[in-house]
Each structure stands twice: as C-alpha cells, then as structure tokens.
Design a protein around this motif. Structure first.
Motif, PDB file in Angstrom:
ATOM      1  N   GLU A   1       9.078  -8.316   4.073  1.00  0.00           N
ATOM      2  CA  GLU A   1       9.353  -9.640   3.464  1.00  0.00           C
ATOM      3  C   GLU A   1      10.533 -10.302   4.171  1.00  0.00           C
ATOM      4  OE1 GLU A   1       7.833  -8.670  -1.070  1.00  0.00           O
ATOM      5  OE2 GLU A   1       9.999  -8.796  -0.678  1.00  0.00           O
TER       6      GLU A   1
ATOM      7  N   TYR B   1      -0.846  -6.424   8.151  1.00  0.00           N
ATOM      8  CA  TYR B   1       0.380  -6.606   7.348  1.00  0.00           C
ATOM      9  C   TYR B   1       1.240  -7.744   7.905  1.00  0.00           C
ATOM     10  CZ  TYR B   1       1.514  -3.046  10.921  1.00  0.00           C
ATOM     11  OH  TYR B   1       1.607  -2.339  12.096  1.00  0.00           O
TER      12      TYR B   1
ATOM     13  N   THR C   1       8.768  -0.989   5.208  1.00  0.00           N
ATOM     14  CA  THR C   1       8.781  -1.051   3.745  1.00  0.00           C
ATOM     15  C   THR C   1       8.476  -2.493   3.341  1.00  0.00           C
ATOM     16  OG1 THR C   1      11.134  -1.633   3.536  1.00  0.00           O
ATOM     17  CG2 THR C   1      10.597   0.726   3.571  1.00  0.00           C
ATOM     18  N   GLN C   2       8.027  -2.635   2.130  1.00  0.00           N
ATOM     19  CA  GLN C   2       7.726  -3.961   1.561  1.00  0.00           C
ATOM     20  C   GLN C   2       8.938  -4.881   1.732  1.00  0.00           C
ATOM     21  OE1 GLN C   2       4.887  -4.676  -0.488  1.00  0.00           O
ATOM     22  NE2 GLN C   2       5.616  -6.688  -1.183  1.00  0.00           N
TER      23      GLN C   2
END
Ligand code: NAD
Length: 331
Positions: free
Chosen positions: A305, A11, A300-301
C-alpha cells in the motif's frame, strides 16, 4: 498522465490501481521486465514504473531517451540497477520509494533466523507425514548470543531492536552510525571485530561498488566457525561461490537469504516447470542448512500500500512540474 509499468504482477496492478483512484494517473501494465529487448514498449510513455530486477543500464536508458521517457518511478527503495549518471546525462529523472515498511524486511530477516535455527520448514513437512521425531531439529537459544548488524539504517535499526528484545548482544558496523542504535546499547565496532565476534551476522547495507562481495572468502575466514549469515539486502553483497565454500567447510553454520546476486533470471517467476540453468543457485539450495526465499522481504499488505501510494505521489509531482521529493540524486 499514462505510465508504463514494467514487470507487472497481479499484486502490483491491484495496489497501483487502488492508489491512483481519483487521480489523473493511468497505467499501462506490461508483464515483461524492462530489458534492452522490451525497452521499445516504453516509447510513447513519458513516465515508466520499474522494480528491482529491471535492467536500467546505459544502453537501455539510451533507448528510453529516444522515446518520450523523462521519469523512471522506481516502486522500491533500492536503485542499484539504475545507471544514475547516464540517466542524469539524458535528463531522465529517477524517483523511488525511500521508505515503506522497514518492519516488513526487518521482520523477515528475523523469520529467516528463527526458521533456520528451529527448522520450521522441516517440521512442517515432517509432521504432515506423521514423522514426529526430533533428530536433526536441534537449535540454540538466541538469548545471550552476539548478533552483528552490517548497515544500521531504517531496516538495520529495526532488526537490531527486535534482536535486542530476544536478549542478544548487538554489534554493528555502519559508515554512519545511528544514535538510536547506540542508545539501544548497540556497540559500533570495525568490520573485522564484528566478523570475529558475531554468532549471527545480518546484512542491511546497500549494494554499491564498494560493498559488492563484502562477504567474500576473506570475510568468511574471519567469522566464527558455525556462524549464521543472513542477507535480506541485495544479493551482490555476498560472493555466492565463497558462501558455498564456507558452507562445505562448515565455516558457515547456516545461510538465510532473501536475495541472490543472479536473482534477475529466477525470482518473481514460477519456474517450477523449467530446468534451472544456474548451477551455483542449484548447488546452494541442496544444503540442508540454507534457506532461500525469493525476494519477499518487502511483501506485506502494509508495504505494498505504501509503495503504491508514494509511487503515485512521485508521478503526480512530476506531472505537475513540482520538485520531486523522492528524486534519486547523482552522487
Ligand atoms: P537505509 O539507506 O536506511 O540504510 C542503509 C544503511 O547502510 C545506512 O545507515 C548507510 O550508512 C549504511 N551503509 C552504507 N554503506 C555501508 C557500508 N559500506 N558498510 C556498512 N553500512 C553501510 O536503507 P534501508 O531502508 O535500511 O534498506 C537497507 C537495504 O535493504 C537496502 O539497501 C535494500 O537493498 C534492501 N531492501 C531489501 C528489501 C527486500 O525485500 N528484501 C526491501 C527493501 C530494501
């Protein structure tokens, strides 16, 4: 600029590559975390990128300084694993991501409370096995309970807001109280009062020499019998052996932790085929009223980001010789 990324997971690679697209930042992804053994891998890189369990001690910094490293871009908010004085002395700059998604961690702390209280983790397994009995599932209403928040910075404030939404009474302790929390109705008290009055205590302060083992035998003895203790901040805030004593005596009613003081040798790796050598951790996970997650509060996404974007911005500032807006200052 080419940057060595220590402790790379799939990730990290995905989000860092996306954030660096169209920039002159390039990555060398290295799987092992940074330790004295892996430090030589940093040698040709002027910038390295590290995470919460990398060992950025004086010894390791000396090794980095022998190579070309002049910037450590932390892809996290905390920097308790960095010897800042040594870094400063060696003229190695340290930048971090001061805020990404504080919602991610605050919401995870609330998730631990709900799961511990209503036993979702047990219900999931029971129902799948055709066991619909309710014995052992008894919880309590959160409404009307007193929640103590230790540290009301970005995450603690959001946590307080969510618990306020549940109808809880809120107490807090912070060396710098927040006006926003006061406006919300949070009552700032001294630590002994918070410990004595709270039904649930959640830790959101940083790990510093002064906060190490903030929750020890003495603090646990001052708490209400059966209190729920939550830690999504840093493992070292809790003396784990004291917590185990508290759980055995039922002084602690339940414990939910996303962080553990000796997590560096365990977390972020698949250890399912390994015999865990840490007997304290092994004891901890035998309690039915303990829920441990593996430092996933940030995961979390949205947060990944933001972390990748700010990390790239920090590196670009360094590469262009601009002042670093997220430099960690030596106190
Ligand atoms: P922050 O800097 O915004 O807030 C920290 C608060 O703690 C500040 O208000 C500060 O005044 C207070 N504080 C400092 N010393 C204190 C003391 N002795 N007693 C009480 N309060 C004290 O930080 P944040 O973004 O809210 O993050 C809080 C912690 O969460 C971080 O330190 C970090 O270790 C942890 N964290 C965990 C995860 C995760 O994935 N589990 C992710 C991000 C951050």
């Amino acid at each position: 600029m080419k940057v060595a990324v220590f402790g790379t997971k799939s990730y990290d690679k995905k989000f860092l590559l996306a954030a660096s697209e169209g920039t002159n930042v390039e990555w060398k992804f290295i799987e092992p975390r940074l330790t004295a053994t892996t430090a030589p891998l940093a040698n040709p890189f002027e910038a390295i990128c590290c995470f919460v369990n990398d060992e950025i001690s004086a010894d390791v910094l000396e090794m980095l300084a022998v190579g070309k490293t002049r910037l450590i871009a932390m892809r996290c908010a905390g920097y308790n694993n960095v010897d800042l004085h040594k870094a400063h002395q060696l003229e190695i700059k340290v930048a971090r991501v001061p805020a990404y998604s504080p919602y991610a961690v605050a919401e995870h702390a609330v998730g631990l409370i709900l799961a511990l209280n209503r036993k979702y983790h047990k219900a999931y397994n029971r129902v799948r096995e055709g066991d619909f009995s309710l014995a052992g599932m008894l919880g309590f209403d959160l409404h009307g309970l007193t929640v103590g928040v230790i540290g009301t910075g970005k995450i603690g404030q959001l946590f307080a807001k969510i618990m306020h939404g549940f109808g809880c009474n809120l107490l807090a302790f912070d060396v710098h109280p927040s006006d926003e929390c006061t406006r919300l109705g949070v009552k700032y008290v001294e630590m002994p009062e918070l410990l004595a009055q709270s039904d649930i205590i959640s830790l959101h302060c940083p790990l510093l020499p002064s906060t190490r083992h903030l929750i020890n035998d003495g603090a646990i003895a001052q708490m209400k019998q059966g209190v729920m203790l939550i830690n999504t901040s840093r493992g070292g805030l809790i003396d784990t052996t004291a917590a185990i004593r508290g759980l055995k005596s039922a002084q602690l009613g339940s414990l939910g932790i996303d962080v553990y003081e000796e997590e560096a040798d365990l977390f972020f790796e698949d250890m399912s085929e390994t015999v865990i050598q840490d007997d304290v951790f092994a004891r901890l996970v035998t309690f039915p009223n303990v829920l441990v997650t593996g430092h996933q509060g940030f995961f979390t996404q949205n947060a990944l980001e933001a972390i990748a974007q700010v990390t790239v911005d920090n590196i670009r500032q360094f590469a262009s010789g601009e002042p670093l807006s997220n430099e960690v200052a030596v106190s």
